[in-house]
Motif scaffolding. Structure first.
Motif, PDB file in Angstrom:
ATOM      1  N   VAL A 215     -14.364  24.554 -12.149  1.00 37.73           N
ATOM      2  CA  VAL A 215     -14.692  25.540 -13.181  1.00 37.73           C
ATOM      3  C   VAL A 215     -13.648  25.497 -14.296  1.00 37.73           C
ATOM      4  O   VAL A 215     -13.987  25.529 -15.479  1.00 37.73           O
ATOM      5  N   GLN A 216     -12.388  25.430 -13.920  1.00 43.12           N
ATOM      6  CA  GLN A 216     -11.321  25.373 -14.923  1.00 43.12           C
ATOM      7  C   GLN A 216     -11.477  24.147 -15.813  1.00 43.12           C
ATOM      8  O   GLN A 216     -11.386  24.243 -17.048  1.00 43.12           O
ATOM      9  N   LYS A 217     -11.707  22.991 -15.207  1.00 46.21           N
ATOM     10  CA  LYS A 217     -11.886  21.760 -15.982  1.00 46.21           C
ATOM     11  C   LYS A 217     -13.161  21.836 -16.831  1.00 46.21           C
ATOM     12  O   LYS A 217     -13.173  21.385 -17.992  1.00 46.21           O
ATOM     13  N   MET A 218     -14.228  22.385 -16.269  1.00 45.26           N
ATOM     14  CA  MET A 218     -15.487  22.528 -16.998  1.00 45.26           C
ATOM     15  C   MET A 218     -15.285  23.354 -18.260  1.00 45.26           C
ATOM     16  O   MET A 218     -15.769  22.991 -19.338  1.00 45.26           O
ATOM     17  N   LEU A 219     -14.581  24.462 -18.138  1.00 40.91           N
ATOM     18  CA  LEU A 219     -14.359  25.330 -19.288  1.00 40.91           C
ATOM     19  C   LEU A 219     -13.553  24.618 -20.372  1.00 40.91           C
ATOM     20  O   LEU A 219     -13.894  24.676 -21.559  1.00 40.91           O
ATOM     21  N   PHE A 220     -12.489  23.943 -19.965  1.00 43.23           N
ATOM     22  CA  PHE A 220     -11.663  23.252 -20.962  1.00 43.23           C
ATOM     23  C   PHE A 220     -12.452  22.130 -21.638  1.00 43.23           C
ATOM     24  O   PHE A 220     -12.462  22.021 -22.876  1.00 43.23           O
ATOM     25  N   ASP A 221     -13.110  21.295 -20.847  1.00 42.23           N
ATOM     26  CA  ASP A 221     -13.830  20.150 -21.401  1.00 42.23           C
ATOM     27  C   ASP A 221     -15.014  20.576 -22.263  1.00 42.23           C
ATOM     28  O   ASP A 221     -15.333  19.922 -23.267  1.00 42.23           O
ATOM     29  N   SER A 222     -15.688  21.644 -21.872  1.00 42.92           N
ATOM     30  CA  SER A 222     -16.893  22.081 -22.589  1.00 42.92           C
ATOM     31  C   SER A 222     -16.581  22.921 -23.818  1.00 42.92           C
ATOM     32  O   SER A 222     -17.304  22.852 -24.820  1.00 42.92           O
ATOM     33  N   LEU A 223     -15.518  23.710 -23.762  1.00 41.24           N
ATOM     34  CA  LEU A 223     -15.216  24.624 -24.870  1.00 41.24           C
ATOM     35  C   LEU A 223     -14.339  23.994 -25.943  1.00 41.24           C
ATOM     36  O   LEU A 223     -14.404  24.387 -27.116  1.00 41.24           O
ATOM     37  N   SER A 224     -13.505  23.026 -25.568  1.00 39.16           N
ATOM     38  CA  SER A 224     -12.580  22.450 -26.552  1.00 39.16           C
ATOM     39  C   SER A 224     -13.282  21.840 -27.771  1.00 39.16           C
ATOM     40  O   SER A 224     -12.762  21.965 -28.894  1.00 39.16           O
ATOM     41  N   PRO A 225     -14.471  21.200 -27.630  1.00 39.74           N
ATOM     42  CA  PRO A 225     -15.128  20.683 -28.837  1.00 39.74           C
ATOM     43  C   PRO A 225     -15.589  21.783 -29.792  1.00 39.74           C
ATOM     44  O   PRO A 225     -15.876  21.509 -30.959  1.00 39.74           O
ATOM     45  N   TYR A 226     -15.669  23.019 -29.306  1.00 39.06           N
ATOM     46  CA  TYR A 226     -16.122  24.133 -30.145  1.00 39.06           C
ATOM     47  C   TYR A 226     -14.971  24.795 -30.919  1.00 39.06           C
ATOM     48  O   TYR A 226     -15.204  25.786 -31.613  1.00 39.06           O
ATOM     49  N   THR A 227     -13.747  24.304 -30.781  1.00 40.83           N
ATOM     50  CA  THR A 227     -12.610  25.031 -31.353  1.00 40.83           C
ATOM     51  C   THR A 227     -12.741  25.234 -32.865  1.00 40.83           C
ATOM     52  O   THR A 227     -12.387  26.298 -33.383  1.00 40.83           O
ATOM     53  N   ALA A 228     -13.242  24.237 -33.583  1.00 37.95           N
ATOM     54  CA  ALA A 228     -13.422  24.399 -35.031  1.00 37.95           C
ATOM     55  C   ALA A 228     -14.468  25.470 -35.325  1.00 37.95           C
ATOM     56  O   ALA A 228     -14.301  26.285 -36.243  1.00 37.95           O
ATOM     57  N   PHE A 229     -15.537  25.483 -34.564  1.00 34.63           N
ATOM     58  CA  PHE A 229     -16.573  26.497 -34.734  1.00 34.63           C
ATOM     59  C   PHE A 229     -16.010  27.890 -34.454  1.00 34.63           C
ATOM     60  O   PHE A 229     -16.237  28.835 -35.217  1.00 34.63           O
ATOM     61  N   PHE A 230     -15.237  28.011 -33.359  1.00 31.97           N
ATOM     62  CA  PHE A 230     -14.642  29.305 -33.028  1.00 31.97           C
ATOM     63  C   PHE A 230     -13.653  29.749 -34.107  1.00 31.97           C
ATOM     64  O   PHE A 230     -13.577  30.936 -34.446  1.00 31.97           O
ATOM     65  N   SER A 231     -12.915  28.810 -34.649  1.00 27.73           N
ATOM     66  CA  SER A 231     -11.965  29.137 -35.712  1.00 27.73           C
ATOM     67  C   SER A 231     -12.689  29.640 -36.952  1.00 27.73           C
ATOM     68  O   SER A 231     -12.220  30.563 -37.634  1.00 27.73           O
ATOM     69  N   ASN A 232     -13.842  29.043 -37.255  1.00 28.18           N
ATOM     70  CA  ASN A 232     -14.643  29.512 -38.387  1.00 28.18           C
ATOM     71  C   ASN A 232     -15.100  30.953 -38.168  1.00 28.18           C
ATOM     72  O   ASN A 232     -15.103  31.764 -39.103  1.00 28.18           O
ATOM     73  N   LEU A 233     -15.482  31.266 -36.931  1.00 27.03           N
ATOM     74  CA  LEU A 233     -15.883  32.643 -36.631  1.00 27.03           C
ATOM     75  C   LEU A 233     -14.705  33.592 -36.828  1.00 27.03           C
ATOM     76  O   LEU A 233     -14.857  34.672 -37.408  1.00 27.03           O
ATOM     77  N   ALA A 234     -13.545  33.183 -36.352  1.00 25.67           N
ATOM     78  CA  ALA A 234     -12.354  34.026 -36.468  1.00 25.67           C
ATOM     79  C   ALA A 234     -11.999  34.286 -37.928  1.00 25.67           C
ATOM     80  O   ALA A 234     -11.527  35.372 -38.279  1.00 25.67           O
ATOM     81  N   ASP A 235     -12.261  33.285 -38.787  1.00 28.48           N
ATOM     82  CA  ASP A 235     -11.954  33.422 -40.210  1.00 28.48           C
ATOM     83  C   ASP A 235     -13.072  34.098 -40.980  1.00 28.48           C
ATOM     84  O   ASP A 235     -12.974  34.267 -42.209  1.00 28.48           O
ATOM     85  N   GLY A 236     -14.151  34.449 -40.269  1.00 33.37           N
ATOM     86  CA  GLY A 236     -15.271  35.108 -40.928  1.00 33.37           C
ATOM     87  C   GLY A 236     -16.124  34.181 -41.756  1.00 33.37           C
ATOM     88  O   GLY A 236     -16.872  34.617 -42.637  1.00 33.37           O
ATOM     89  N   GLU A 237     -16.049  32.878 -41.490  1.00 34.02           N
ATOM     90  CA  GLU A 237     -16.824  31.904 -42.240  1.00 34.02           C
ATOM     91  C   GLU A 237     -18.182  31.695 -41.596  1.00 34.02           C
ATOM     92  O   GLU A 237     -18.320  31.695 -40.374  1.00 34.02           O
TER      93      GLU A 237
END
Length: 270
Positions: A215-237
């Motif tokens: 589960v830990q590896k799944m979360l890291f491997d699956s979520l890490s490609p979304y980091t730019a998308f998550f950052s855009n959400l955090a910036d309100g973009e």
């Protein structure tokens, strides 16, 4: 023809096999649409479960999904929305997870809840005995987990299979996947007494060490490609459609606001 002859036996067997084969094919084709509908509804149920949504008495999963999933699309590793002619619901994460992160198709489901808009993404990995998967819902800050749902194909009952129970899943609520300085840290799944400093964690399943590590590896491997998308959400973009891409909608839908989107061994786990 002599019914006791070998020729008669062979001909009779061939005719019987052909007739039975045709009947089975007809039955399969007749039941296939219902089977596909059931598979789709099960996936929709899992997506909704990550946002703490379940149908009321007399309400169907399909109705609830259409009511709460207000938009769905695919983003790339840069956080840009890409060609949505392919339904996000049909993305096979078992295939995508094997690709390099920068070329994966990353589905996103925008879900309206009583607590505001949530952004749901799929996760996929491996447990001890087979695939594990799930969906994680995030607050609009692109960091805090609102809810999580996990399932499996063949983890050991009472051990690794406990990842599908609320006792394990509810631990993820309110956890942040980024550190205070903005570094992606995901969520650690650890044994009691092994809690890390400086990153979010949950306790592993008792007796299910390998599944918990999965589960830990799944979360890291699956979520890490979304980091730019998550950052855009955090910036309100807003999520921008990548230049050169086109947006289309599934049959029966006229606009983005209407589009819903859109899977055994049993030895003992040590």
């Amino acid at each position: 023809m002599n019914r006791q002859s070998n020729v008669y036996t062979v001909i009779y067997s061939i005719i019987l096999v052909v007739v039975v084969g045709v009947l089975l094919s007809v039955i399969y084709q007749a039941l296939r649409p219902k089977q596909l509908e059931n598979i789709a509804n099960d996936t929709k149920k899992q997506i909704l479960a990550s946002a703490h949504l379940s149908p009321e008495k007399g309400e169907s999963i399909a109705q609830l999904f259409d009511q709460h999933i207000v938009s769905s699309y695919i983003v790339d590793a840069a956080g840009n929305r890409i060609d949505n002619s392919e339904n996000p619901f049909d993305i096979n994460m078992a295939i995508e997870i094997k690709k390099p992160a920068d070329v994966r198709k990353l589905p996103v489901y925008e879900c309206s809840t009583k607590d505001g808009m949530k952004f749901i993404v799929p996760v996929y990995g491996s447990g001890l005995w087979g695939p594990i998967w799930g969906y994680v819902a995030f607050d609009s800050n692109g960091n805090t987990i609102y809810g999580a749902y996990f399932s499996h194909e063949g983890e050991t009952p009472g051990l690794g299979a406990e990842i599908e129970k609320p006792l394990f899943q509810n631990q993820f609520e309110g956890k942040d996947i980024f550190s205070t300085d903005g570094e992606f840290t995901s969520i650690a799944v650890v044994k009691t007494g092994k809690e890390p400093q400086g990153k979010a964690w949950v306790h592993a399943v008792s007796g299910g060490t390998i599944t918990s590590q999965g589960v830990q590896k799944m979360l890291f491997d699956s979520l890490s490609p979304y980091t730019a998308f998550f950052s855009n959400l955090a910036d309100g973009e807003s999520v921008e459609l990548k230049e050169g891409s086109a947006t289309t909608y599934p049959e029966g839908f006229t606009g983005e606001e209407d589009v819903p989107s859109g899977i055994k061994l049993q030895p003992q786990e040590l």
